[in-house]
Design an enzyme around this catalytic site. Structure first.
Site, mmCIF file in Angstrom:
data_model
loop_
_atom_site.group_PDB
_atom_site.id
_atom_site.type_symbol
_atom_site.label_atom_id
_atom_site.label_comp_id
_atom_site.label_asym_id
_atom_site.label_seq_id
_atom_site.Cartn_x
_atom_site.Cartn_y
_atom_site.Cartn_z
ATOM 1 N N GLU A 247 0.834 -1.206 0.000
ATOM 2 C CA GLU A 247 0.000 0.000 0.000
ATOM 3 C C GLU A 247 0.869 1.257 0.000
ATOM 4 O O GLU A 247 0.688 2.154 -0.825
ATOM 5 C CB GLU A 247 -0.868 -0.071 1.267
ATOM 6 C CG GLU A 247 -2.003 0.901 1.346
ATOM 7 C CD GLU A 247 -2.795 0.692 2.645
ATOM 8 O OE1 GLU A 247 -3.365 -0.396 2.833
ATOM 9 O OE2 GLU A 247 -2.815 1.618 3.472
ATOM 10 N N ARG A 273 0.294 35.602 -15.324
ATOM 11 C CA ARG A 273 -0.283 36.565 -14.386
ATOM 12 C C ARG A 273 0.695 37.734 -14.197
ATOM 13 O O ARG A 273 1.846 37.531 -13.811
ATOM 14 C CB ARG A 273 -0.549 35.879 -13.039
ATOM 15 C CG ARG A 273 -0.969 36.808 -11.917
ATOM 16 C CD ARG A 273 -2.364 37.335 -12.111
ATOM 17 N NE ARG A 273 -2.769 38.163 -10.978
ATOM 18 C CZ ARG A 273 -3.825 38.960 -11.005
ATOM 19 N NH1 ARG A 273 -4.578 39.060 -12.095
ATOM 20 N NH2 ARG A 273 -4.145 39.671 -9.949
ATOM 21 N N GLN A 284 11.452 36.411 -7.473
ATOM 22 C CA GLN A 284 12.148 35.226 -6.970
ATOM 23 C C GLN A 284 11.303 34.463 -5.935
ATOM 24 O O GLN A 284 11.374 33.225 -5.847
ATOM 25 C CB GLN A 284 13.476 35.667 -6.355
ATOM 26 C CG GLN A 284 14.466 34.550 -6.239
ATOM 27 C CD GLN A 284 15.767 35.032 -5.651
ATOM 28 O OE1 GLN A 284 15.838 35.398 -4.471
ATOM 29 N NE2 GLN A 284 16.804 35.059 -6.461
#
Ligand SMILES: Cc1cc2nc3c(=O)[nH]c(=O)nc-3n(C[C@H](O)[C@H](O)[C@H](O)COP(=O)(O)OP(=O)(O)OC[C@H]3O[C@@H](n4cnc5c(N)ncnc54)[C@H](O)[C@@H]3O)c2cc1C
Length: 384
Positions: A247, A273, A284
């Site tokens: 798992e 944007r 940065q």
């Protein structure tokens, strides 16, 4: 001995097929389904028909018998293409925590009876270990199974059980020898939802993974035929140890696909944007977040691919699986937080679907053993 960092063309083509299937078939109406905590049975059957439930299963039971590296890559593709993380969670629980232990520990009769239906999605599987009083200390469980001739009678409560409200069959654990140490006194069982004395007493509402139902499973004088013991009596700990290794090894591959998808989305957004007459990616503070996302993604892939190789070689990957589970689950939470932050207010709005990714990711450091437990395992395997 050689080392290769190249996937072959067939594996890469299969990953692309998985991504295309997921993007086209699995993302419809997701915002509404998340809002209403709706599990979509139709897409479950699409996944079954596509073969996902049988990727690690032998062909004899209707599986695809894929090798471990191909499964890892395909799961990564599934996480990249499918934004319904809850659906993938249902699939992962079904495959790794129910079908696989039946494959590894079941008798021929048990395998024949359950695996074909689990492979084709006619049955949904779950894994019932946790109890109200025993979470991390799972083997302090109170659920008891008492043998009466040809059956066991189970009493107890399992909680936070993924898939419980929709599952037909569970791999569940109960104490068969209360006087023995937990490692010897617990056994695993295959329990059908329609056995007398099984009820789903409660359905939990969750913060994330809302399309994956979760419930509380109560056994009240539940009668389980003795031939539904999984593995040997007292062998529950071995079943659990094996299950949890598989798992933790494969469950988180899809989360790496999510990391990659979010990274690409953030790169696009940071380039387009504009604020202060510049793309925000030129700051940065933003570009370094993106570099960190990439760093986490590449490290996560390396960890997973090593595990895939180990498991393909038939080797133990207990330490590697714990490390990967820890790193990827926490890494995805950080990636989601970064993605929200990079998108500003839009990141926080439901419409942009990033806050849902974050809600889904937060569960990762809790299930399949918490981060604290993973750190403990790693330290103890190092002899500390
Ligand atoms: C989304 C989701 C799906 C799940 N699905 C299933 C499922 O299908 N089947 C199932 O059986 N269970 C399932 N669980 C339950 C899960 O396995 C448990 O939540 C988990 O093991 C932790 O147990 P707990 O919640 O009781 O926390 P606790 O064990 O009570 O822990 C509380 C806090 O204490 C810390 N802690 C506990 N012990 C130690 C220790 N020794 N050292 C350091 N810190 C410690 C924990 O890390 C945690 O921060 C699921 C949980 C979630 C959130």
């Amino acid at each position: 001995m050689s080392i290769s960092f190249e996937w072959d063309k067939v594996q890469l083509a299969f990953k692309e097929t998985v991504i295309a299937f997921a993007q086209q078939e699995l993302n419809g109406n997701l915002r509404e389904q998340d809002k209403t905590s709706h599990f979509d049975r139709a897409v479950w059957h699409l996944c079954a028909d596509f073969g996902i439930l049988g990727w690690p299963m032998p062909k004899a039971y209707g599986g695809a018998e894929l090798d471990c590296p191909t499964i890892m890559l395909a799961l990564e593709g599934l996480g990249y293409g499918c934004r319904n993380n809850g659906l993938i969670f249902v699939i992962n629980n079904h495959v790794w925590s129910c079908a696989l232990p039946i494959l590894h520990f079941g008798t021929a009769a048990q395998q024949q009876r359950y695996l074909p239906d689990l492979c084709r999605g006619a049955l949904i599987g779950g894994h019932a270990l946790t109890e109200p009083g025993s979470g991390s200390a799972a083997f302090a469980m109170q659920t008891e199974a008492v043998r009466h001739q040809d059956r066991y009678v189970l009493n107890g409560t399992k909680t936070f059980i993924s898939n419980a409200p929709i599952a037909d069959v569970f791999v569940a654990f109960a104490r068969t020898d209360p006087s023995a140490r937990a490692e010897q006194g617990v056994s695993a069982f295959i329990i059908r939802r329609d056995f007398p004395g099984v009820t789903i007493a409660k359905e939990w509402e969750k913060s994330g993974l809302r399309t994956a139902p979760m419930g509380e499973l109560v056994f009240q004088d539940c009668e389980v035929p003795a031939d539904h013991l999984l593995g040997r009596e007292g062998g529950g700990h071995s079943v659990f140890q094996s299950t949890i290794e598989w798992e933790r090894s494969f469950f988180f591959a899809s989360q790496v696909g999510v990391m990659e998808r979010l990274l690409e989305q953030c790169v696009r957004y940071a380039r387009t944007r504009q604020q202060f007459d510049r793309p925000i990616g030129s700051f940065q503070a933003i570009s370094h977040k993106i570099a960190e996302m990439k760093l986490r993604l590449e490290l996560a892939k390396l960890m997973l691919y090593k595990i895939a190789w180990l498991k393909q070689e038939g080797r133990i990957a207990f330490l590697e699986a714990s490390l990967a589970k820890l790193f990827i689950s926490e890494g995805l939470v950080q990636t989601c937080l970064d993605a929200v932050q990079i998108h500003g207010a839009r990141g926080y709005m439901t419409e942009y679907e990033l806050e849902r990714e974050l809600r889904d990711a937060i569960a990762g450091p809790i299930y399949a053993g918490t981060s604290e437990i993973q750190r403990g395992i790693v330290a103890s395997l190092l002899g500390v």
